[in-house]
Design an enzyme around this catalytic site. Structure first.
Site, PDB file in Angstrom:
ATOM      1  N   TYR A   1       0.834  -1.213   0.000  1.00 43.01           N
ATOM      2  CA  TYR A   1       0.000   0.000   0.000  1.00 43.01           C
ATOM      3  C   TYR A   1       0.865   1.258   0.000  1.00 43.01           C
ATOM      4  O   TYR A   1       0.600   2.213  -0.742  1.00 43.01           O
ATOM      5  CB  TYR A   1      -0.910  -0.036   1.223  1.00 43.01           C
ATOM      6  CG  TYR A   1      -1.974   1.031   1.292  1.00 43.01           C
ATOM      7  CD1 TYR A   1      -3.130   0.935   0.534  1.00 43.01           C
ATOM      8  CD2 TYR A   1      -1.822   2.127   2.149  1.00 43.01           C
ATOM      9  CE1 TYR A   1      -4.126   1.905   0.622  1.00 43.01           C
ATOM     10  CE2 TYR A   1      -2.805   3.096   2.235  1.00 43.01           C
ATOM     11  CZ  TYR A   1      -3.945   2.980   1.472  1.00 43.01           C
ATOM     12  OH  TYR A   1      -4.930   3.942   1.553  1.00 43.01           O
TER      13      TYR A   1
ATOM     14  N   LYS B   1       0.918   4.112  -2.893  1.00 40.88           N
ATOM     15  CA  LYS B   1       0.542   5.494  -2.614  1.00 40.88           C
ATOM     16  C   LYS B   1       1.698   6.457  -2.863  1.00 40.88           C
ATOM     17  O   LYS B   1       1.486   7.622  -3.231  1.00 40.88           O
ATOM     18  CB  LYS B   1       0.034   5.611  -1.180  1.00 40.88           C
ATOM     19  CG  LYS B   1      -1.325   4.925  -0.962  1.00 40.88           C
ATOM     20  CD  LYS B   1      -2.378   5.412  -1.941  1.00 40.88           C
ATOM     21  CE  LYS B   1      -3.787   5.000  -1.542  1.00 40.88           C
ATOM     22  NZ  LYS B   1      -4.792   5.459  -2.539  1.00 40.88           N
TER      23      LYS B   1
END
Length: 253
Positions: free
Chosen positions: A154, A158
């Site tokens: 993640y 991001k």
């Protein structure tokens, strides 16, 4: 926005939480909105709610990581509502785990939705913006881009979103298209609720603990992100591009 440009927005991951709040806000701002999500029933219901309030909307089910589905969805929005000039890449998933436990599928699925999804959606939508010489792209990053335990996939996705956004700003600026990223902090959504459940902590306690670490002493709500999107897609934000705005109740980065 001048009358020569269509007021049509696409929001991915619009079934619930941040995406649904953004779609509602853009409808309130006068945009026709295409709500896109893997959960087709939920976005169709969201579109019906916007229509019931006097707006224009369509709900479309898709897997944003699929080039074919992304291109088809953008063209469906163009047929139903008009050429999209706003794109909010919000769709996202988590598959949290420590690195030594993280599977290839955990990595690939998160990177696929966040990074590949943003790429294929933007590539499909940008042609409508460049043709009209006006557009707004807002990509959802996260404070996890700075690194977060148990989120190698993640966090990488991001952080990648931020580099992707800055590159879009360079490439598309001459066509009147801006690109910016929003990096939310703790936002009370189904996703953060699921994190609390996984940790075995009541959600209210989880939020209270998080609030103590935030300078403004509260957690964020989906509407906090929608408010910033509303500004970034406005005519008045035309000189803001390539920026990452941390919406986290305090300084980050």
């Amino acid at each position: 926005m001048p009358d020569s440009h269509s007021r049509v927005a696409i929001v991915t991951g619009a079934a619930r939480g941040i995406g649904a709040a953004i779609a509602r806000r853009l409808a309130e701002d006068g945009f026709a909105v295409g709500l896109l999500d893997l959960d087709e029933a939920a976005v169709k219901q969201g579109a019906e709610a916007i229509t019931a309030q006097g707006g224009k909307a369509v709900g479309i089910g898709l897997d944003v990581s699929s080039t074919e589905q992304a291109e088809a969805a953008v063209e469906e929005v163009a047929r139903e509502l008009g050429a999209p000039t706003v794109l909010v890449n919000n769709a996202g998933i988590t598959r949290d785990n420590m690195l030594f436990k993280m599977s290839d599928q955990d990595w690939d699925s998160v990177i696929g939705v966040h990074l590949r999804g943003s790429f294929v959606m933007t590539r499909a939508a940008q042609k409508h913006m460049t043709e009209q010489r006006w557009g707004r792209i807002v990509n959802l990053s996260s404070i996890s881009a700075l690194g977060n335990r148990g989120q190698a996939n993640y966090s990488a996705a991001k952080a990648g979103i931020q580099g992707f956004t800055k590159t879009l700003a360079f490439e598309l600026g001459k066509f009147g298209v801006t690109a910016n990223a929003i990096a939310p902090g703790f936002i009370a959504t189904d996703m953060t609720m699921a994190t609390a459940e996984r940790l075995g902590v009541p959600f209210e306690d989880f939020k209270a603990a998080a609030a103590q670490e935030i300078p403004v002493r509260r957690v964020g709500e989906p509407e906090d992100i929608a408010n910033v999107v509303s500004f970034l897609v406005s005519e008045g934000a035309g000189f803001v591009s390539g920026q990452v705005i941390y919406v986290a109740g305090g300084p980050k980065g």
